[in-house]
Design an enzyme around this catalytic site. Structure first.
Site, PDB file in Angstrom:
ATOM      1  N   LYS A 180      51.995  43.760  61.397  1.00  0.00           N
ATOM      2  CA  LYS A 180      52.216  45.192  61.199  1.00  0.00           C
ATOM      3  C   LYS A 180      51.355  45.617  60.016  1.00  0.00           C
ATOM      4  CE  LYS A 180      55.768  48.400  59.660  1.00  0.00           C
ATOM      5  NZ  LYS A 180      57.181  48.710  59.668  1.00  0.00           N
TER       6      LYS A 180
HETATM    7  C1  R5P Z   1      57.843  48.637  54.986  1.00  0.00           C
HETATM    8  O1  R5P Z   1      57.805  47.595  54.407  1.00  0.00           O
HETATM    9  C2  R5P Z   1      58.845  48.907  55.997  1.00  0.00           C
HETATM   10  O2  R5P Z   1      58.854  47.929  57.022  1.00  0.00           O
HETATM   11  C3  R5P Z   1      58.776  50.301  56.603  1.00  0.00           C
HETATM   12  O3  R5P Z   1      59.934  50.475  57.299  1.00  0.00           O
HETATM   13  C4  R5P Z   1      57.580  50.506  57.458  1.00  0.00           C
HETATM   14  O4  R5P Z   1      56.416  50.501  56.720  1.00  0.00           O
HETATM   15  C5  R5P Z   1      57.552  51.582  58.508  1.00  0.00           C
HETATM   16  O5  R5P Z   1      58.061  52.758  58.156  1.00  0.00           O
HETATM   17  P1  R5P Z   1      57.211  54.098  57.989  1.00  0.00           P
HETATM   18  O6  R5P Z   1      56.641  54.428  59.319  1.00  0.00           O
HETATM   19  O7  R5P Z   1      58.233  55.062  57.530  1.00  0.00           O
HETATM   20  O8  R5P Z   1      56.132  53.803  56.980  1.00  0.00           O
END
Ligand code: R5P
Length: 274
Positions: A180
């Site tokens: 990710k």
């Molecule tokens: C970060 O470490 C987390 O996994 C967040 O939940 C992630 O980055 C995704 O959330 P967003 O789309 O709000 O950035």
């Protein structure tokens, strides 16, 4: 044809996470309170999950959130990507000081389809977080559980190809099955450099429906298997319209304009998610 050398458990869980029909996924990230507490849109987390869970392919969340906020009858209806690293908060400058927080046995007991660990490349605790990742991969692969690596970006780090590809490639080399990371210019190069490892894109701070949908569109066009968005979905005025529009891009190959039509076709709920 049967591949006798296939890692059956890993592949079975990967198929639950990423739809094998189109090799795509709409993952919903609802793990923010693990370091930032009652995030806007997640203050009534049971309601947010109840509202959005039916529309995602996979929910990325935490142990406590699964226990407290998913209705018993909904358990098992969607794969869970369980966050298993943490140990810090926004009150501390250096967010990289994370450790593993959930054992692989607990993840199995909770029927997690996969587990997620953050790595902070270039940060003070770089080594500790990369070893968190490799320790979890060593444990999880024993049981056929895929590990998703989150390329967490500290306040001072650039979200450019050079940095994100470095972090992503380190995650691949550690053995992550899914990476990710954030979208950046020339994103197709990053996807190419970590192929065949699956890449999902994080959304980041809330922007706007056209901007978030463009990011989702550009990500899958560049070869990502999908997105793992959070705030751009649950902080939007029309969260169900938003996740449906993202699904139309990820699974339906809609353009941004077509996806905006999907977004606008859904009547927003009476009030924003708290
Ligand atoms: C970060 O470490 C987390 O996994 C967040 O939940 C992630 O980055 C995704 O959330 P967003 O789309 O709000 O950035």
């Amino acid at each position: 044809m049967v591949n006798a050398y296939l890692d059956v458990g890993i592949q079975s869980r990967m198929n639950r996470i990423i739809n094998p029909k189109d090799n795509r996924v709409v993952m919903l990230a609802i793990d923010h309170p693990y370091f930032q507490g009652p995030t806007t849109g997640l203050r009534n987390m049971s309601n947010t999950i109840r509202t959005l869970f039916p529309h995602c392919d996979c929910l990325m969340t935490t142990r406590g959130a699964v226990r407290a906020n998913i209705a018993p009858e909904a358990l098992g209806s969607k794969p869970i990507m369980l966050r298993v690293s943490g140990g810090n908060s926004v009150l501390f400058d250096d967010l990289s000081d994370e450790q593993l927080t959930v054992s692989i046995e607990e993840a199995i007991r909770m029927d997690a389809a996969g587990v997620a660990v953050s790595v902070f490349v270039g940060a003070r605790n770089q080594q500790q977080t990369i070893l968190n990742l490799t320790d979890m991969i060593n444990a999880a692969e024993e049981y056929g559980i895929p590990v998703l690596a989150v390329t967490a970006v500290g306040k001072d780090m650039a979200r450019d190809l050079r940095y994100l590809a470095l972090a992503s490639r380190i995650c691949q080399d550690a053995g992550a099955r899914i990476i990710k990371t954030y979208y950046c210019e020339e994103f197709a190069k990053l996807v190419d450099w970590v192929a065949p490892t699956a890449v999902v894109v994080a959304g980041g701070k809330y922007s706007s429906p056209p901007d978030a949908l463009k990011m989702a569109y550009d990500s899958v066009q560049a070869g990502a298997v999908g997105v793992d968005f959070g705030r751009n979905i649950f902080q939007d005025d029309n969260p169900i319209g938003m996740i449906k529009a993202i699904g139309a891009i990820v699974h339906g190959n809609h353009t941004v304009k077509e996806a905006l039509d999907v977004y606008n076709a859904h009547t927003p709920q009476a009030s924003r998610l708290e």
